[in-house]
Every structure is written in C-alpha cells, then in structure tokens.
Design an enzyme around this catalytic site. Structure first.
Site, PDB file in Angstrom:
ATOM      1  N   HIS A 210     -34.097  86.181 104.132  1.00 33.01           N
ATOM      2  CA  HIS A 210     -33.904  87.446 104.852  1.00 33.01           C
ATOM      3  C   HIS A 210     -34.939  88.484 104.414  1.00 33.01           C
ATOM      4  CE1 HIS A 210     -30.128  85.962 106.470  1.00 33.01           C
ATOM      5  NE2 HIS A 210     -30.037  87.055 107.188  1.00 33.01           N
TER       6      HIS A 210
ATOM      7  N   LYS B 260     -19.048  84.330 104.565  1.00 39.98           N
ATOM      8  CA  LYS B 260     -17.720  84.688 104.047  1.00 39.98           C
ATOM      9  C   LYS B 260     -17.837  86.038 103.387  1.00 39.98           C
ATOM     10  CE  LYS B 260     -18.557  83.262  99.466  1.00 39.98           C
ATOM     11  NZ  LYS B 260     -18.269  83.836  98.178  1.00 39.98           N
TER      12      LYS B 260
END
Lengths: 186, 280
Positions: A38, A103
């Site tokens: 990222h 999550k």
C-alpha cells in the site's frame, strides 16, 4: 442462515445488494496487498505515476501468506488487520477500488469513503489461514516481488467465506453486533 | 554440573516453532467446544465452528493455523547447575528459529530495524528472556505472538488511589478497544504491579498458563473469573461480529511494586494461542 454468492469483479448493483451481516461466498479474482505494498502504491499515486494494477471494480484482500509447501497453491492465507491500511484506503476507493477483505475496525474516513464511493468491506475470519488457503485456487505475484510475504498477488478465490462488515448504506456489523449482545452473558 | 549441548537446544527450538503453528493445544480446542454450547449468536457459533475446522486442517496437513506465525518469544528457565556447551544459548535459540521457520514454511515476519523495515528473512532475532532457577534443567517455553493481538496491547501507570476499580476499568477498556482487531475470542493477559517493563513481562508470561487453569491465589482466581464474565458481557463476540464469547480466559499475575506506583499491562492474545514447551 443463508449465504449469498457473489462473482467478482464488483459492480454498483452487486454492492447495493449487500448489507452488513450478510454472509457471502466470493468467487473470482482479487488482489492481495498489505502494508508495504500500500505504501508503494501510494508513493506512485503521489508522484503521478501509473499503478502496476488497475483498481477499477477490484477487491483488495489484506493478506500476507506463509510460503507454499511443495504441492500447495498458497500457504496459510487469512486476513490481517485492516486498520493499518486506513490511511491509504480513501484514495484507493476514489480510484475505483470497490471492495476490501480483512478483519478489524475501519476508521471514520474509510467508512465515509465506503459510502461515498459505493464500496464494501468484508470481514474474513482472522486466524483461519489454513482453512482459507483451501479456497484459493491460483496465485501469481504481480508486483513488488521483493516484498516477499507483502508482495502484490493475484488470487483466484472460490467460495471464499466472508461476512459484510461495512456496507454502502453506512451500516457497521461490528457496532450492531456488539450492541445486540452487550450485557447478555450475565 | 549437568551439560547441555547447543545442538540439542537448536533442534528442540526448531521443533517447538513448527508444532506450535500446526497443533493447537487441547486446552484451546476444549475452550472452543465449550463456548459452542454457551455462545448466543449464530454468526458467533459459525465462527467458532470454522476455527475448529481450521485447527483440524492445520494439524492434519502440517500447515500453519494462521499465516501470522508470529514473533518467536522464549521464556527460558535455566538451572544454576546446568551448563550450556558448544556455544551460547541466545545463538542456539536463534538458529533453532531460523531452521524451524525455514524448514516449516512458516512466515518470516521480522524486520531488522523498525525504521528501515527490511525483512531479516529467517524470522530472527527471537525475543528471549532467561530466568535462573534451582536445579540442573533447561526449560524452553515458546510462544508465537502474532501482530494483530499484540498491537492491541496496552500499558498504563495508574495511581495507587485508582485501586482495583481503576485497574478493572483499564482492562475492560483495553478489551473493548481491541475488539475485532485482536481476533477474538481472545485470551487477556494482565500484569499488575512491578515496574513499567515488569508489568508487561508478567502480563505476557501469564499467557503461558493453560486456558481454564486459575491462579493459585484464590483472591486473584476470583478476579479472573469476574473479568471473564465482564469481557463476555461487552458483546464483541467471535471475530467482533457480536456475541457472548469475547474472552476464553483472563490471566492475571501480580508483582510487588513501589509505594507510589500501580502499573497495569494488558497483553492480548488471539485465539491462535500458540504455546509449546520442553524441558531438557
């Protein structure tokens, strides 16, 4: 409890059909990317350079698998904590990213961007990496191979079990779920 | 003086690293099974069922139950009458980690420097604590500590006047903030007293005690039971999707401390609660 079956890539219609708490089996291709990938993607965006992947309609799975044993498609491959990607996510959503699998909590900016860009956040079961590896049929490293477990991968998933956490209507399963069961143990 | 060769330590460590990742202990399996009977949420039950399936696949196929095979943490008990030969203890442990993680296809999750963040490629160095004890044995206790739950751990220097009430509020706040990030159902390790770093050390060490085994001091044991109930009343549930199984256990350890101090550390452990030990 029923399960919806969704074929990737995502569209506005598919996203609008899903609500927080829905249990879904995902089929198709996703990108695997986590922290280091990222950061590199964001560095390229800030430098106005082309990305190594096209995000339009895509789903990113936050995962850093274990190395595959001989004969395995991929090693254990459960979700990592999504919140670490929050600072990059609104930008990626603005560039066409449609869904995420991970999550854990998302921050307010990400939740607002999920609504704004008609996107969706799925939760997979953290710590079930052995089971989830069985739902991945193909794996290719497509960028940043030097990052090892953090490289960007193309994964083909089949009947991959997830639950909708944040939908495009602003619902949040983490909030709704804990409100519903608060004080019910004692 | 009894002698133990470093090669035996390295081999044992390599074995512990792999078996911890593949074989979830019976105390955890039993805790999952009993929570299936009490969990009130359907999604929660479904999550626990998948965790039981996951543990079975990992065990049968010798693959990691979780892709985050963790930082390797060792609590070593070294007898005063035990001598390590052929090298030093720390190197032997690191070699065992390198071998265990490499040969076992476990993930390499350690960067050499927190700032430049280059992966060391063999999951070393391990975090190793050594305590000297009576006897001529060497006990190696290993835990594979994953990042998700570790990141939700907290420490606070409370005032003595905050008392038990302040401690309890801090622990429950920590569990609530950890929520789905820590992969519940979780085990909550609490260290009370000592110093800044000692409270964190005993919090982590408390997690070595098997799930369901209470503290030997009745006063602490009662507190553990009370806090388990309180955690499960938070509503977080399995994977944070709502339910009544938030904590499978709460472990508390206490230590003497300064008259001005009340340190409290909360070390959170996910359901992939990987501990193995051996005595040489």
């Amino acid at each position: 409890m029923g399960q919806k079956i969704v074929t990737l890539p995502l569209t506005d219609e598919k996203v609008q059909d899903l609500k927080a708490g829905d249990r879904v089996l995902l089929n198709g291709d996703v990108y695997a990317a986590r922290d280091a990938a990222h950061k590199r993607l964001m560095d390229r965006i800030e430098a106005n350079e082309e990305l190594p992947i096209n995000l339009e309609g895509e789903v990113i799975y936050y995962v850093g698998p274990t190395p595959a044993k001989p004969g395995q498609v991929i090693g254990s491959a459960g979700p990592t904590t999504s919140g670490r990607m929050d600072r990059y996510t609104p930008k990626l959503l603005s560039l066409g990213l449609k869904g995420m699998i991970g999550k854990g909590y998302r921050n307010e900016e990400v939740k607002a961007a999920i609504q704004k860009y008609n996107a969706i956040y799925f939760g997979a079961i953290g710590g079930s990496g052995a089971l989830l590896s069985k739902k991945i049929q193909a794996e290719t490293v497509v960028a940043y191979e030097d990052l090892g477990p953090e490289a960007v991968r193309r994964l083909t998933i089949k009947d991959f079990p997830v639950t909708v956490i944040n939908d495009c209507y602003g619902n949040d399963l983490y909030q709704q779920g804990s409100d519903a069961y608060k004080g019910r143990q004692t | 003086m009894r002698e133990i060769h470093v090669d035996d330590i390295t081999d044992s460590v390599a074995f512990l690293c792999q078996t911890a990742s593949f074989d979830l202990d019976d105390d955890m399996i039993q805790a999952f099974q009993s929570s299936m009977k009490t969990e009130k949420s359907e999604i929660g039950k479904d999550v626990i069922e998948q965790l039981l399936d996951n543990a079975e696949i990992a065990k049968q196929e010798r693959i990691p139950m979780c892709q985050d095979t963790g930082v390797a943490v060792f609590f070593i008990e070294l007898g005063y009458d035990c001598k390590i030969t052929g090298g030093n203890l720390y190197d032997a442990i690191n070699q065992g980690v390198s071998k265990g993680y490499g040969d076992g296809y476990l993930r390499q999750s350690i960067v050499r420097d927190p700032l430049d963040r280059k992966n060391t490629g063999d999951n070393t160095p391990a975090i190793t604590y050594v305590e000297m004890v009576e006897g001529d044995h060497l006990t190696i206790r290993f835990t594979a500590k994953g990042g998700g739950a570790e990141n939700m751990s907290r420490l606070q220097m409370l005032k003595p006047s905050d008392g038990l009430e302040g401690i309890e509020a801090f622990v429950m706040e920590s569990v609530r903030l950890a929520g789905p990030n820590a992969c519940p159902p979780m085990i909550v390790g609490v260290g009370i007293g000592g110093s800044f770093e000692k409270s964190a050390y005993i919090a982590k060490k408390s997690l070595l005690r098997p799930v369901g085994v209470r503290h030997k001091d009745e006063r602490i044991a009662e507190l553990e039971e009370k806090w388990i109930e309180q955690c499960n009343d938070l509503g977080i549930g399995p994977q944070g999707m709502g339910g009544t199984t938030t904590a499978l256990d709460v472990k508390i350890e206490v230590h003497p401390c300064h008259i001005a101090a009340l340190p409290v550390a909360v070390n959170i452990q996910c359901h992939a609660n990987r501990h193995k030990e051996v005595t040489l």
